[in-house]
Structure formats: C-alpha cells, structure tokens
Motif scaffolding. Structure first.
Motif, mmCIF file in Angstrom:
data_model
loop_
_atom_site.group_PDB
_atom_site.id
_atom_site.type_symbol
_atom_site.label_atom_id
_atom_site.label_comp_id
_atom_site.label_asym_id
_atom_site.label_seq_id
_atom_site.Cartn_x
_atom_site.Cartn_y
_atom_site.Cartn_z
ATOM 1 N N ASN A 50 7.539 -4.773 -2.265
ATOM 2 C CA ASN A 50 7.923 -5.268 -0.927
ATOM 3 C C ASN A 50 9.316 -4.804 -0.498
ATOM 4 N N ASP A 51 9.901 -3.872 -1.253
ATOM 5 C CA ASP A 51 11.234 -3.359 -0.911
ATOM 6 C C ASP A 51 11.064 -2.208 0.078
ATOM 7 N N SER A 52 10.904 -2.559 1.346
ATOM 8 C CA SER A 52 10.547 -1.569 2.362
ATOM 9 C C SER A 52 11.563 -0.443 2.485
ATOM 10 N N GLN A 53 12.849 -0.781 2.439
ATOM 11 C CA GLN A 53 13.892 0.220 2.641
ATOM 12 C C GLN A 53 13.849 1.303 1.562
ATOM 13 N N ARG A 54 13.733 0.894 0.309
ATOM 14 C CA ARG A 54 13.750 1.860 -0.785
ATOM 15 C C ARG A 54 12.432 2.627 -0.884
ATOM 16 N N ILE A 55 11.315 1.961 -0.579
ATOM 17 C CA ILE A 55 10.027 2.668 -0.575
ATOM 18 C C ILE A 55 10.044 3.761 0.490
ATOM 19 N N GLN A 56 10.520 3.393 1.676
ATOM 20 C CA GLN A 56 10.582 4.345 2.782
ATOM 21 C C GLN A 56 11.440 5.560 2.422
ATOM 22 N N ARG A 57 12.595 5.315 1.844
ATOM 23 C CA ARG A 57 13.506 6.416 1.514
ATOM 24 C C ARG A 57 12.908 7.302 0.424
ATOM 25 N N ALA A 58 12.284 6.702 -0.588
ATOM 26 C CA ALA A 58 11.696 7.488 -1.673
ATOM 27 C C ALA A 58 10.556 8.361 -1.160
ATOM 28 N N LEU A 59 9.719 7.819 -0.290
ATOM 29 C CA LEU A 59 8.634 8.609 0.291
ATOM 30 C C LEU A 59 9.194 9.722 1.177
ATOM 31 N N GLU A 60 10.220 9.399 1.923
ATOM 32 C CA GLU A 60 10.851 10.371 2.802
ATOM 33 C C GLU A 60 11.359 11.571 1.999
ATOM 34 N N VAL A 61 12.032 11.306 0.885
ATOM 35 C CA VAL A 61 12.545 12.387 0.046
ATOM 36 C C VAL A 61 11.401 13.212 -0.541
ATOM 37 N N CYS A 62 10.338 12.524 -0.957
ATOM 38 C CA CYS A 62 9.178 13.240 -1.504
ATOM 39 C C CYS A 62 8.606 14.213 -0.485
ATOM 40 N N TYR A 63 8.427 13.744 0.746
ATOM 41 C CA TYR A 63 7.815 14.578 1.776
ATOM 42 C C TYR A 63 8.747 15.702 2.231
ATOM 43 N N THR B 35 0.832 -1.200 0.000
ATOM 44 C CA THR B 35 0.000 0.000 0.000
ATOM 45 C C THR B 35 0.872 1.257 0.000
ATOM 46 N N MET B 36 1.977 1.217 0.760
ATOM 47 C CA MET B 36 2.902 2.350 0.759
ATOM 48 C C MET B 36 3.521 2.538 -0.628
ATOM 49 N N HIS B 37 3.734 1.422 -1.313
ATOM 50 C CA HIS B 37 4.254 1.494 -2.683
ATOM 51 C C HIS B 37 3.241 2.177 -3.590
ATOM 52 N N ALA B 38 1.949 1.911 -3.360
ATOM 53 C CA ALA B 38 0.905 2.564 -4.157
ATOM 54 C C ALA B 38 0.897 4.076 -3.902
ATOM 55 N N VAL B 39 1.145 4.474 -2.662
ATOM 56 C CA VAL B 39 1.261 5.899 -2.341
ATOM 57 C C VAL B 39 2.430 6.508 -3.105
ATOM 58 N N LEU B 40 3.561 5.804 -3.096
ATOM 59 C CA LEU B 40 4.731 6.284 -3.831
ATOM 60 C C LEU B 40 4.440 6.404 -5.315
ATOM 61 N N ASN B 41 3.671 5.475 -5.838
ATOM 62 C CA ASN B 41 3.346 5.500 -7.263
ATOM 63 C C ASN B 41 2.568 6.753 -7.635
ATOM 64 N N ARG B 42 1.761 7.252 -6.706
ATOM 65 C CA ARG B 42 1.025 8.496 -6.967
ATOM 66 C C ARG B 42 1.954 9.706 -6.902
ATOM 67 N N LEU B 43 2.911 9.672 -5.971
ATOM 68 C CA LEU B 43 3.800 10.805 -5.780
ATOM 69 C C LEU B 43 4.974 10.818 -6.759
ATOM 70 N N ASP B 44 5.470 9.621 -7.079
ATOM 71 C CA ASP B 44 6.673 9.519 -7.916
ATOM 72 C C ASP B 44 6.609 8.221 -8.720
ATOM 73 N N PRO B 45 5.803 8.211 -9.791
ATOM 74 C CA PRO B 45 5.652 6.971 -10.573
ATOM 75 C C PRO B 45 6.953 6.464 -11.182
ATOM 76 N N VAL B 46 7.893 7.373 -11.468
ATOM 77 C CA VAL B 46 9.171 6.934 -12.049
ATOM 78 C C VAL B 46 9.950 6.099 -11.046
ATOM 79 N N ALA B 47 10.039 6.580 -9.795
ATOM 80 C CA ALA B 47 10.737 5.818 -8.762
ATOM 81 C C ALA B 47 9.993 4.529 -8.439
ATOM 82 N N ALA B 48 8.659 4.606 -8.381
ATOM 83 C CA ALA B 48 7.861 3.423 -8.030
ATOM 84 C C ALA B 48 8.038 2.299 -9.047
ATOM 85 N N GLU B 49 8.248 2.676 -10.292
ATOM 86 C CA GLU B 49 8.427 1.655 -11.333
ATOM 87 C C GLU B 49 9.711 0.862 -11.117
#
Length: 317
Positions: A162-175, A143-157
C-alpha cells in the motif's frame, strides 16, 4: 582521495537505533574531544519539530555547535542529496578549523548516501506517472505492487503493497530504464568521500530493555507536549498527512489523532509500535555494515568504553 588513506582527515560516525542514547553520548564525546556535531536525522531538519524528533535544546546547542538542525519548515521537503551536500560542507568547515566532525543520528540512509553517493536515477516522467496513477485507480496499489514484484522482486520485497509513492517510483524507474530499480541502485556513482571514518554503533544487549526505553521515551514526549506541537504545526503550516514531515514516526500517529481517526490510547500504542519498528530497521542496517565498532548501549560502563576506544584510535593530534 581514498577514504582509507591515512592522510585523509578523520570523522566519527555515532550510530544506533532510536532511544539508544546517541545524543547523550555525543555530548560526552564533545566535552572531552575537539569535535563539532552534525545531526544525521531526517526529522531534526524541520523547524518547530522539537519534541517528537528529540532535538537537542537551545542550551545544549549553545554549549556544543550542532549542524543540520532547523533547516526547513514542516511544509517543505528535504532530500538525501541535499543532506549529503550540506553534511560535506559542514564537515569541510569543521576540519578547516582543526576540529573533527562527529556525525550523530539514526537516519541510516543519510549515512549510506554520505559515504557512497547517490545512484543515478532518471528524473520523473509526468506522462508515465499519470498513466501509473490511472492504472492504480482502476486496479488498486496492491495489484500495482504485484506488477512490481514481477519486474523487480528485490524492490517489491522492501516496499509494502500500500506504499503508493514508492511503488510508483520503482515502476517508473523500471519502465524508463528497462532495468529493475534495485539493479540501478547498485550502480552507485563514484563519489569522493575524503575522510577516514571511525564507525561507532550503540546496540542493545537486551532488545526488551530498548523496547521499554522506547515506551518511556514516547510517553515522555506526550507529557512534554507533543500533541500541542503537532497541532501548532498543523494549523500554522497547513501540513497534510502525505508531507514528509508528517510521515515521521510519532508525528504521523499524533496527526491521525488530531484528525479524530484514532483515540488517544490508540495513538500512544501506534506511536510506540512504530518507533519499535523503526529501531528494528535501524538495527538491520547496522548489522549489515562493515568496519563497525559496536558497544552495548545498556552497559553501565558505556561512556568509559567509548572514550577509551576513541583515545586508542589516535584521532586527535
């Protein structure tokens, strides 16, 4: 200084997917030209990780100087920023001695960071990180990955759900920045790289032959004692599956076998598959590079072709 400046000192990059024969070719070059070898391999920086990283043995290292091997223990971390600093220092030393740096490996991110520098990403924010972890516990990382896909589809792709570490960091940078991380990463800092680079890539003319090489290579590592190597590291350094060293291809699968999560046969199958996937990613990186001189790593005349290419470039005075 502009890297294309003809007065800049030369450097050779020897790249290719795993099992393409980079290490052997590096030795052939080193025996013919005044070069010293810098490893561009995120696994070879670890002490005791010899078999699974295909690290040059002590005899080879004694014959030709190698740099950036055996830098840290398996329970420590090593960043791309550290690699850049250490590689540039080694390159300066080699150049000062009148020799040419030969950078050899398959960690393509390291090659990119060395040439282009690092993007200016914000430091970790502990309160934001705790908030993201709490959300993940409640909703799950997909679900967090889906959030990232809305904010940064390029990174989400590029990031698995299930890559928690990279999802967390990408969302962190976005925010923290208010921008997609992919956009921030494009805004690379202007880093000086004062070398004329000659890019050489070993690419397979037949992917199926490379896959067979990978299978044979992994089987050879198992026969050479890879399981015992990982067991020793696991016991001596108390490493966990989430540490960077144990996320390296081959080491991750053997670690899971030693934890009794998968069978010996499944470990071997997964290890071969993961290595083939690594090779696929490496080839994708290489095909996107500019100014690349490619050679078929399966060609019987490969050594003569590469030696001839280097001679024509007049790299050595």
């Amino acid at each position: 200084m502009n890297p294309s400046d003809t007065e800049s000192p030369p450097a050779i990059f020897l790249m290719g997917p795993t099992a393409s024969g980079k290490s052997g070719m590096a030795m052939e070059i080193a025996r013919r030209f005044p070069v010293e070898i810098i490893s561009v391999d995120s696994a070879q920086v670890y002490r005791h990780m010899n078999i699974g990283s295909a690290k040059p043995d002590k005899r080879i290292q004694a014959e030709i100087p190698h740099y950036l091997i055996d830098l840290i223990n398996p329970d420590e971390s090593y960043s791309a920023a550290q690699f850049r600093e250490h590689a540039l220092s080694a390159m300066r030393g080699i150049t000062a001695c009148g020799r040419v740096p030969l950078l050899v490996g398959g960690t393509m991110l390291y090659f990119k960071v060395l040439r282009q520098g690092l993007a200016m990403l914000p430091a970790a924010d502990e309160s934001l990180r705790r908030m993201l972890e709490q959300s993940a516990r409640e909703q799950g990382w997909p679900t967090m990955h889906a959030v990232l896909n809305r904010l940064d589809p390029v990174a989400a792709e590029r990031i698995k759900p299930n890559d928690s570490q990279r999802i967390q960091r990408a969302l962190e940078v976005c925010y923290l920045t208010g921008k997609p991380m992919s956009e921030v990463l494009r805004q690379q800092q202007n880093s000086d790289f004062p070398y004329r680079v000659f890019n050489i890539a070993l690419l397979p003319g037949d992917r199926s032959v490379l896959h067979e090489r990978i299978s044979q290579r992994f089987d050879g590592m198992l026969q050479a004692g890879l399981v015992d190597e990982v067991g020793m590291i696991r016991d001596r350094f108390q490493v966990t599956r989430d540490m960077p060293s144990m996320r390296c291809v081959g080491y991750r699968q053997v670690y899971r076998y030693l934890e009794n999560e998968i069978s010996l046969a499944e470990m071997r199958e997964r290890g071969v598959f993961a290595t083939r996937q690594l090779a696929k990613r490496q080839l994708t990186w290489l095909r996107a590079m500019n100014e690349l001189q490619s050679f078929d790593c399966l060609d019987d005349q490969l050594t003569q072709q590469i030696i001839g290419f280097i001679q024509k470039q007049r790299i050595f005075s």
